[in-house]
Design an enzyme around this catalytic site. Structure first.
Site, PDB file in Angstrom:
ATOM      1  N   GLU C  82       0.836  -1.196   0.000  1.00 55.87           N
ATOM      2  CA  GLU C  82       0.000   0.000   0.000  1.00 55.87           C
ATOM      3  C   GLU C  82       0.875   1.251   0.000  1.00 55.87           C
ATOM      4  OE1 GLU C  82       0.283   2.088   3.424  1.00 55.87           O
ATOM      5  OE2 GLU C  82      -1.692   1.305   3.969  1.00 55.87           O
ATOM      6  N   CYS C 114      -3.366  -4.517   3.702  1.00 60.44           N
ATOM      7  CA  CYS C 114      -2.321  -5.410   4.207  1.00 60.44           C
ATOM      8  C   CYS C 114      -2.339  -6.792   3.567  1.00 60.44           C
ATOM      9  CB  CYS C 114      -2.438  -5.547   5.725  1.00 60.44           C
ATOM     10  SG  CYS C 114      -2.153  -3.994   6.589  1.00 60.44           S
ATOM     11  N   HIS C 237      -2.269 -12.383  10.220  1.00 63.27           N
ATOM     12  CA  HIS C 237      -1.893 -10.975  10.028  1.00 63.27           C
ATOM     13  C   HIS C 237      -1.825 -10.321  11.397  1.00 63.27           C
ATOM     14  CE1 HIS C 237      -1.375  -6.992   8.630  1.00 63.27           C
ATOM     15  NE2 HIS C 237      -2.532  -6.582   9.142  1.00 63.27           N
TER      16      HIS C 237
END
Lengths: 383, 129, 349
Positions: C82, C114, C237
């Site tokens: 990103e 992400c 994550h």
């Protein structure tokens, strides 16, 4: 080679080295040129050779031959500029001398002019870095000062000397500048102050770094026919040479060996019919002690790795075997970039007219970290 | 804007593409016009290197070179000496002769609207440290 | 649940974390008088000369080294981030050139907050699994940006992870199956041409991170007929230290399964790299036959879950490049002031 005519130095003049806020490149050029020509008729001048390094970058001005001929009141004359970084002055002197030696001119003015104070930001350092290899050095942020600093650190490593051991060079330069009214810094510096000065590009510190400043110097070269018009023993430009090395410092087989400086020195001496021991005083590209040390070693003045020790022994000071920086050198007279080579010859000529002065002297100026080396040998023809 | 002059050097800058002489084995970096194709082959260099010398640049030539920056002469394992920045390091961590490794970093940006120029830089070995 | 026609696996991997660390308490001192809970201990901060492209190149080099292949053997170079240095101009072509990839390849950039890196991983599986390429490189890399003083500033970190996807027979870890789950959930976003993202505070939790991660992971477990106990390691994550630990507990994974791949407490949230970097750290220590469950998360929102089995080729090849822990151990703490300068947060007029 064909028989070459001898070349004489008729006159020389310099402007004070300073930050000339109120004066332009043309103003400075005019002052030096007018003073060097004195009352010589301007019609006697066959050509003007300009030495400059940074005008295209700092003044956004090129075609300096026409520009400065104009400023000096010599409009119409054959004129052009030599570009060889910090070696421009020496290269210009040689080109002018060749014109006379070849019989193509009787009287030529060599004009070194540099104006760095017109630009005050990082562009000035960037312009100085123009003489390095843009693609392989400049892009990595290399500056000339940092390149000399890297050589200094390696020299210290290879020869077991400390940063403070280079102090005799700037100390001598400052001591000699006191008597030079045109010098940028007319004050002495105590040896103990050097090492404690602020770092500029480690291990180089402020008091071992020359300051770039504004100024112009003019030297009038002439054939034998005109040389006789002046009183006193004539000074002859007895030999000159220009040599080049790999542009990028890293591309050299041995970075601590300034091959071009060595080659140009040997060649100029041979052309002058002199040996190294005949030289009684010299001007070098000595913005830092390391630069002087490497030039002395490559030039054959001292053995490799020994320059710093000889400096400590006073060999290069006033009264030494080979006095250097006789008018302050780069460190105290100031760094005039492309004009410096002309300053050096003007200073040596003045020195050679003082009582007890050496008969033969040598000026060496370098472009970048010695990618171009120009050497001029002067001899006084005593009666 | 300077585009082609950086673009044409990308193989050398990004991955140390040099050249090796076919019979003598001599290695050069960067490859120059005189290293003709009939005698020299392309050779990507390993990036293993040794510190020849260095300085701390406190008066940079452009605002892009955030001072204090570490400038070095670096001896590549294959022989050539090159100029490059040292990164991820403080000056007091450097000694002449220490091993270094090549990394690719942003060398500079040609202004806020301009190209980002990438190329080699060197750092002390990360692993084994 | 998805499986490519031809079995594939991770044939090489590489992780990278910058050297600089900003302690969470240093941020706290500036913005919150030092009181209150901290989401991580420290976060990694890129150097002056680093960006997503440079970090992707470094991680990519390590993946190729472990894979034992030349860049020229790559069929695709895909970079998920990103924080691509250019809004328009692919990072992928720069990375491909630096890795010595040929010209006849696919190279592009992925964006899914992400999850951009794992999106690239799934695409690489498809490309190799369909037989369109022998090797494809999927990279997640970010130099995440956060508004000074925002809660994100504590965690927005920098790092990169590269996974080389190739045929299962050459794999260090086979990818047994994958699941992708997405929903339009606006928990975190950055509008075009804006410097900093905004986030939905508590909305980033249950309806966003936890829902997607649980959905994808559960579907994969059920699809494979496995339970959390069947996995040696689990990697989720990790936007902070708490979320991955909480979701692991909710799903029935233990702290021991989670620990080797849980890097966020020490380096913060490396965004597109975070889950993949956790996997790299696990592969640095895993043994043949070990199984790994990996679930990414990207705001906006979605999760990709993967089940992997370590092969006996891993032990010999992981030493070809530095382990992730070498980069975590290599650290220099910086002040908030230096961080502000390094990340271009000083107003220069």
């Amino acid at each position: 080679m064909n028989e070459m005519r001898p070349v004489y130095l008729l006159g020389a003049a310099v402007t004070p080295v300073a930050e000339h806020w109120e004066r332009s490149l043309g103003d400075l050029a005019h002052e030096a040129c007018a003073a060097a020509l004195g009352d010589l008729p301007r019609t006697a001048v066959d050509a003007l050779v300009v030495a400059n390094a940074l005008a295209p970058a700092l003044q956004l001005q090129a075609q300096l031959g026409a520009a400065l001929a104009d400023a000096c009141g010599l409009t119409g004359i054959e004129a052009w500029a030599v570009e060889a970084g910090g070696a421009a002055g020496g290269v210009a002197l040689r080109q002018a001398a060749l014109m006379i030696a070849a019989g193509a001119a009787e009287l030529v003015v060599v004009l070194g002019a540099e104006k760095v104070s017109d630009v005050l930001d990082a562009r000035r350092e960037a312009a100085t870095a123009l003489s390095s290899d843009a693609d392989w050095e400049g892009v990595h942020g290399a500056t000339l000062t940092a390149q000399w600093a890297m050589l200094m650190r390696r020299y210290m490593h290879d020869y077991g000397v400390g940063a403070a051991d280079f102090a005799p060079f700037p100390v001598n330069a400052h001591a000699r500048a006191v008597a030079n009214p045109a010098a940028l810094y007319r004050f002495a510096v105590a040896p103990g102050r050097i090492a404690g000065a602020a770092p500029v590009a480690d291990p180089l510190v402020l008091l071992d770094c020359a300051t770039a400043a504004d100024g112009a110097a003019a030297v009038v070269l002439a054939s034998a026919a005109l040389a006789g018009r002046f009183a006193g023993p004539p000074i002859r430009l007895a030999g000159s040479a220009v040599a080049t090395d790999r542009l990028a410092l890293h591309a050299r087989r041995d970075p601590l060996w300034l091959a071009a400086a060595g080659q140009a020195t040997a060649l100029a001496l041979r052309r002058a019919g002199l040996a190294i021991g005949d030289i009684g005083a010299a001007e070098l590209t000595d913005p830092h002690g390391i630069a002087a040390a490497l030039a002395l070693e490559a030039g054959g003045f001292v053995a490799r790795g020994s320059a710093v020790r000889h400096a400590a022994d006073g060999r290069f000071g006033s009264g030494g075997v080979l006095p250097l920086a006789n008018a302050g050198g780069y460190k105290a007279r100031g760094d005039l970039l492309g004009a410096t080579g002309v300053y050096q010859v003007a200073e040596l000529a003045a020195l050679m007219r003082t009582p007890g002065a050496p008969r033969a002297t040598l000026a060496q100026c370098l472009g970048g970290v010695g990618a171009t080396a120009a050497v001029t040998v002067l001899v006084r023809d005593d009666a | 804007m300077e585009l082609p002059r950086h673009w044409r050097l990308r193989a050398a800058r990004y991955r140390l593409l040099g050249a090796r002489h076919r019979s003598t084995g001599e290695v050069v970096f960067p490859r120059e016009p005189r290293h003709a194709a009939d005698a020299w082959d392309d050779l990507p260099l390993s990036g293993a290197a040794e510190l020849y010398s260095f300085s701390v640049v406190r008066q940079p030539a452009t605002d892009d070179d955030a001072p204090p920056a570490l400038l070095a002469l670096v001896r590549l394992a294959e022989g050539p000496l090159i100029t490059a920045r040292i990164t991820d390091c403080r000056a007091d961590e450097l000694t002449i002769g220490m091993p270094l490794e090549m990394v690719t970093r942003a060398l500079r940006a040609l202004g806020p609207d301009g190209l980002i120029v990438y190329g080699y830089a060197f750092r002390p070995l990360v692993w084994p440290a | 649940m998805r499986r490519p026609v031809n079995p594939v696996g991770i044939t090489g991997y590489g992780g990278y974390v910058p050297r600089y660390r900003l302690a969470a308490h240093a941020i706290h001192d500036v913005w919150a008088d030092g009181a209150g809970a901290l989401p991580v201990d420290a976060k990694s901060v890129p150097g002056f000369d680093e960006d997503t492209i440079t970090m992707a190149i470094e991680a990519g080099r390590y993946a190729l080294r472990r894979g034992g292949i030349d860049g020229a053997a790559l069929g695709a170079v895909w970079v998920g981030s990103e924080s691509h240095p250019y809004s328009v101009k692919p990072s992928g072509t720069v990375v491909a050139e630096a890795l010595g990839a040929g010209r006849w390849i696919s190279a592009a950039d992925w964006e899914f907050a992400c999850k951009a890196g794992s999106e690239a991983l799934s695409a690489a599986m498809a490309l190799v699994g369909s037989g369109m390429a022998q090797h494809a490189l999927a990279i997640g890399a970010d130099t995440a940006q956060a508004r000074p003083g925002d809660a994100l500033e504590y965690t927005a970190a920098a790092g990169a992870a590269a996974l080389l996807v190739g045929p299962a027979e050459a794999a260090l870890a086979r990818i047994d199956a994958t699941v992708s789950y997405v929903s339009d959930t606006p928990d975190f976003f950055r509008r075009a041409d804006r410097p900093y993202p905004v986030h939905g505070h508590r909305f980033t939790g249950e309806p966003a991170y936890f829902h997607q991660v649980r959905s994808a992971t559960t579907a994969l477990l059920e699809g494979l007929g496995t339970t959390p106990a069947d996995y040696t390691y689990a990697v989720f994550h990790q936007p902070n230290a708490r979320f991955p630990q909480l979701v692991a507990r909710q799903l029935g994974f233990s702290a021991a399964q989670l620990a080797p791949g849980l890097l966020s407490p020490q380096i913060g949230n490396t965004y597109s790299a975070a889950a993949l970097l956790g996997l790299c750290a696990v592969l640095d220590i895993a043994q043949p036959g070990d199984t790994v469950l990996l679930t990414s998360y990207g705001s906006g929102a979605g999760s990709d879950a993967y089940a992997l089995t370590v092969t006996d080729q891993l032990a010999a090849r992981r030493a070809a490049a530095p382990p992730v822990q070498a980069f975590i151990a290599r650290q220099q703490a910086i002040s908030y002031a230096l961080y502000a300068r390094q990340r271009g947060k000083l107003v220069m007029g």
